[in-house]
Write a protein that holds these residues in place. Sequence first.
Motif, PDB file in Angstrom:
ATOM      1  N   ILE A   1      30.200  16.142  -8.171  1.00  0.00           N
ATOM      2  CA  ILE A   1      30.240  17.230  -7.196  1.00  0.00           C
ATOM      3  C   ILE A   1      31.075  16.831  -5.988  1.00  0.00           C
ATOM      4  CG2 ILE A   1      28.816  18.531  -5.567  1.00  0.00           C
ATOM      5  CD1 ILE A   1      26.633  18.552  -7.745  1.00  0.00           C
ATOM      6  N   TYR A   2      30.813  15.652  -5.439  1.00  0.00           N
ATOM      7  CA  TYR A   2      31.551  15.216  -4.257  1.00  0.00           C
ATOM      8  C   TYR A   2      33.022  14.946  -4.571  1.00  0.00           C
ATOM      9  CZ  TYR A   2      27.251  14.852  -1.571  1.00  0.00           C
ATOM     10  OH  TYR A   2      26.102  15.143  -0.917  1.00  0.00           O
TER      11      TYR A   2
ATOM     12  N   GLY B   1      34.861  16.231  -6.992  1.00  0.00           N
ATOM     13  CA  GLY B   1      35.534  17.507  -7.232  1.00  0.00           C
ATOM     14  C   GLY B   1      35.830  18.242  -5.942  1.00  0.00           C
ATOM     15  N   ALA B   2      34.883  18.221  -5.003  1.00  0.00           N
ATOM     16  CA  ALA B   2      35.099  18.906  -3.727  1.00  0.00           C
ATOM     17  C   ALA B   2      36.210  18.235  -2.928  1.00  0.00           C
ATOM     18  CB  ALA B   2      33.801  18.922  -2.923  1.00  0.00           C
TER      19      ALA B   2
ATOM     20  N   TYR C   1      39.547  19.015  -4.647  1.00  0.00           N
ATOM     21  CA  TYR C   1      39.877  20.430  -4.462  1.00  0.00           C
ATOM     22  C   TYR C   1      40.407  20.692  -3.054  1.00  0.00           C
ATOM     23  CZ  TYR C   1      39.259  25.438  -3.895  1.00  0.00           C
ATOM     24  OH  TYR C   1      39.469  26.757  -3.631  1.00  0.00           O
TER      25      TYR C   1
ATOM     26  N   GLY D   1      40.603  19.748  -9.245  1.00  0.00           N
ATOM     27  CA  GLY D   1      39.377  19.477  -8.491  1.00  0.00           C
ATOM     28  C   GLY D   1      38.299  20.504  -8.763  1.00  0.00           C
TER      29      GLY D   1
ATOM     30  N   LEU E   1      34.669  19.786 -10.334  1.00  0.00           N
ATOM     31  CA  LEU E   1      33.484  20.278  -9.632  1.00  0.00           C
ATOM     32  C   LEU E   1      32.611  21.139 -10.537  1.00  0.00           C
ATOM     33  CD1 LEU E   1      32.034  20.500  -6.900  1.00  0.00           C
ATOM     34  CD2 LEU E   1      33.516  22.413  -6.359  1.00  0.00           C
TER      35      LEU E   1
END
Length: 104
Positions: free
Chosen positions: A40-41, A43-44, A47, A76, A80
């Motif tokens: 999650i982190y 990908g963020a 992105y 990204g 995510l």
Amino acid sequence: MKAITPALIALSFAGVAHAQGTMDFSGATTLMGSFKTFAIYAGAVIYFGGLIFAGIRMMSGRFQDAIPGLFGALFGAGVLGWGAGWIGTPARRLQMVPRLTHIS
């Protein structure tokens, strides 16, 4: 003795296999939760980094230089969404699969 030897070997392996203990996978759940948080982190960050890179290039008028940043933002978003979606409990993944009903 030649005829009974294979049976004795098989019985000895069956006794050893029966005596094995159970395995505890509670640590694996914690580890997979850490992987999901990382996905999650990461990908963020990928992105928003790609989006900011592309935005700066577009504001300066270099639209062709912004294309790699847009692809980075797309990558990204994939990390995510799919990365965090693939890492989860089997029960959660099964809820996402549509149920098919049998018509008889």
